[in-house]
Design a protein around this motif. Sequence first.
Motif, PDB file in Angstrom:
ATOM      1  N   VAL A  18      -0.658  -6.342 -14.095  1.00  0.00           N
ATOM      2  CA  VAL A  18      -1.965  -5.717 -13.883  1.00  0.00           C
ATOM      3  C   VAL A  18      -2.143  -5.379 -12.411  1.00  0.00           C
ATOM      4  CG1 VAL A  18      -4.447  -6.183 -13.917  1.00  0.00           C
ATOM      5  CG2 VAL A  18      -3.057  -6.725 -15.906  1.00  0.00           C
ATOM      6  N   SER A  19      -1.724  -6.283 -11.536  1.00  0.00           N
ATOM      7  CA  SER A  19      -1.828  -6.033 -10.099  1.00  0.00           C
ATOM      8  C   SER A  19      -0.972  -4.843  -9.692  1.00  0.00           C
ATOM      9  CB  SER A  19      -1.390  -7.271  -9.325  1.00  0.00           C
ATOM     10  OG  SER A  19      -1.304  -6.998  -7.962  1.00  0.00           O
ATOM     11  N   TYR A  20       0.243  -4.753 -10.226  1.00  0.00           N
ATOM     12  CA  TYR A  20       1.107  -3.615  -9.902  1.00  0.00           C
ATOM     13  C   TYR A  20       0.522  -2.325 -10.453  1.00  0.00           C
ATOM     14  CZ  TYR A  20       5.088  -0.579  -9.373  1.00  0.00           C
ATOM     15  OH  TYR A  20       5.893   0.463  -9.016  1.00  0.00           O
ATOM     16  N   HIS A  21      -0.069  -2.384 -11.624  1.00  0.00           N
ATOM     17  CA  HIS A  21      -0.660  -1.189 -12.221  1.00  0.00           C
ATOM     18  C   HIS A  21      -1.809  -0.670 -11.364  1.00  0.00           C
ATOM     19  CE1 HIS A  21      -1.967   1.610 -15.287  1.00  0.00           C
ATOM     20  NE2 HIS A  21      -3.181   1.114 -15.217  1.00  0.00           N
ATOM     21  N   GLU A  22      -2.587  -1.566 -10.796  1.00  0.00           N
ATOM     22  CA  GLU A  22      -3.752  -1.156 -10.016  1.00  0.00           C
ATOM     23  C   GLU A  22      -3.384  -0.591  -8.647  1.00  0.00           C
ATOM     24  OE1 GLU A  22      -6.179  -4.617  -9.938  1.00  0.00           O
ATOM     25  OE2 GLU A  22      -6.848  -4.350 -12.002  1.00  0.00           O
ATOM     26  N   GLY A  24       0.186  -0.997  -7.141  1.00  0.00           N
ATOM     27  CA  GLY A  24       1.618  -1.016  -6.846  1.00  0.00           C
ATOM     28  C   GLY A  24       2.208   0.368  -6.677  1.00  0.00           C
ATOM     29  N   PHE A  25       1.799   1.307  -7.524  1.00  0.00           N
ATOM     30  CA  PHE A  25       2.356   2.655  -7.442  1.00  0.00           C
ATOM     31  C   PHE A  25       1.950   3.334  -6.147  1.00  0.00           C
ATOM     32  CE2 PHE A  25       2.154   7.235  -8.187  1.00  0.00           C
ATOM     33  CZ  PHE A  25       3.482   7.468  -8.498  1.00  0.00           C
ATOM     34  N   VAL A  26       0.715   3.136  -5.747  1.00  0.00           N
ATOM     35  CA  VAL A  26       0.227   3.764  -4.516  1.00  0.00           C
ATOM     36  C   VAL A  26       0.997   3.234  -3.313  1.00  0.00           C
ATOM     37  CG1 VAL A  26      -1.780   4.056  -3.027  1.00  0.00           C
ATOM     38  CG2 VAL A  26      -2.059   4.148  -5.493  1.00  0.00           C
ATOM     39  N   SER A  27       1.216   1.927  -3.276  1.00  0.00           N
ATOM     40  CA  SER A  27       1.968   1.357  -2.148  1.00  0.00           C
ATOM     41  C   SER A  27       3.435   1.784  -2.191  1.00  0.00           C
ATOM     42  CB  SER A  27       1.853  -0.164  -2.139  1.00  0.00           C
ATOM     43  OG  SER A  27       2.453  -0.718  -3.288  1.00  0.00           O
ATOM     44  N   ALA A  28       4.012   1.880  -3.390  1.00  0.00           N
ATOM     45  CA  ALA A  28       5.397   2.342  -3.502  1.00  0.00           C
ATOM     46  C   ALA A  28       5.519   3.797  -3.063  1.00  0.00           C
ATOM     47  CB  ALA A  28       5.895   2.182  -4.935  1.00  0.00           C
ATOM     48  N   GLN A  29       4.527   4.607  -3.405  1.00  0.00           N
ATOM     49  CA  GLN A  29       4.534   6.014  -3.008  1.00  0.00           C
ATOM     50  C   GLN A  29       4.389   6.143  -1.492  1.00  0.00           C
ATOM     51  OE1 GLN A  29       1.351   8.266  -4.705  1.00  0.00           O
ATOM     52  NE2 GLN A  29       2.389  10.206  -4.379  1.00  0.00           N
ATOM     53  N   ALA A  30       3.543   5.321  -0.885  1.00  0.00           N
ATOM     54  CA  ALA A  30       3.363   5.363   0.566  1.00  0.00           C
ATOM     55  C   ALA A  30       4.634   4.935   1.284  1.00  0.00           C
ATOM     56  CB  ALA A  30       2.200   4.466   0.976  1.00  0.00           C
ATOM     57  N   SER A  31       5.291   3.894   0.790  1.00  0.00           N
ATOM     58  CA  SER A  31       6.531   3.455   1.439  1.00  0.00           C
ATOM     59  C   SER A  31       7.637   4.493   1.257  1.00  0.00           C
ATOM     60  CB  SER A  31       6.976   2.099   0.897  1.00  0.00           C
ATOM     61  OG  SER A  31       7.308   2.185  -0.464  1.00  0.00           O
ATOM     62  N   ALA A  32       7.658   5.173   0.121  1.00  0.00           N
ATOM     63  CA  ALA A  32       8.654   6.226  -0.089  1.00  0.00           C
ATOM     64  C   ALA A  32       8.422   7.391   0.868  1.00  0.00           C
ATOM     65  CB  ALA A  32       8.609   6.714  -1.532  1.00  0.00           C
TER      66      ALA A  32
END
Length: 73
Positions: A18-22, A24-32
Amino acid sequence: MQLDVAMTLLKNTKASLVSYHENGFVSAQASAKDMCEEMNVEDVLKEKRLRMMKRHFGYEAPDEPISDALRRL
């Protein structure tokens, strides 16, 4: 088998998903994006080719599919 341990593990797994869904994607996109800037690479997502399906007469088709990769989420 210890059911209390299994239940604790399942609750922890659910909480992390649930934490990753909320956020996680945004932080992964920013790091990418940061990695792309460091390596001097364009930070655009490739678009998939949309498959066309034959439509039968009188078939109610859904609206046009979204071709932007970020909007499909």
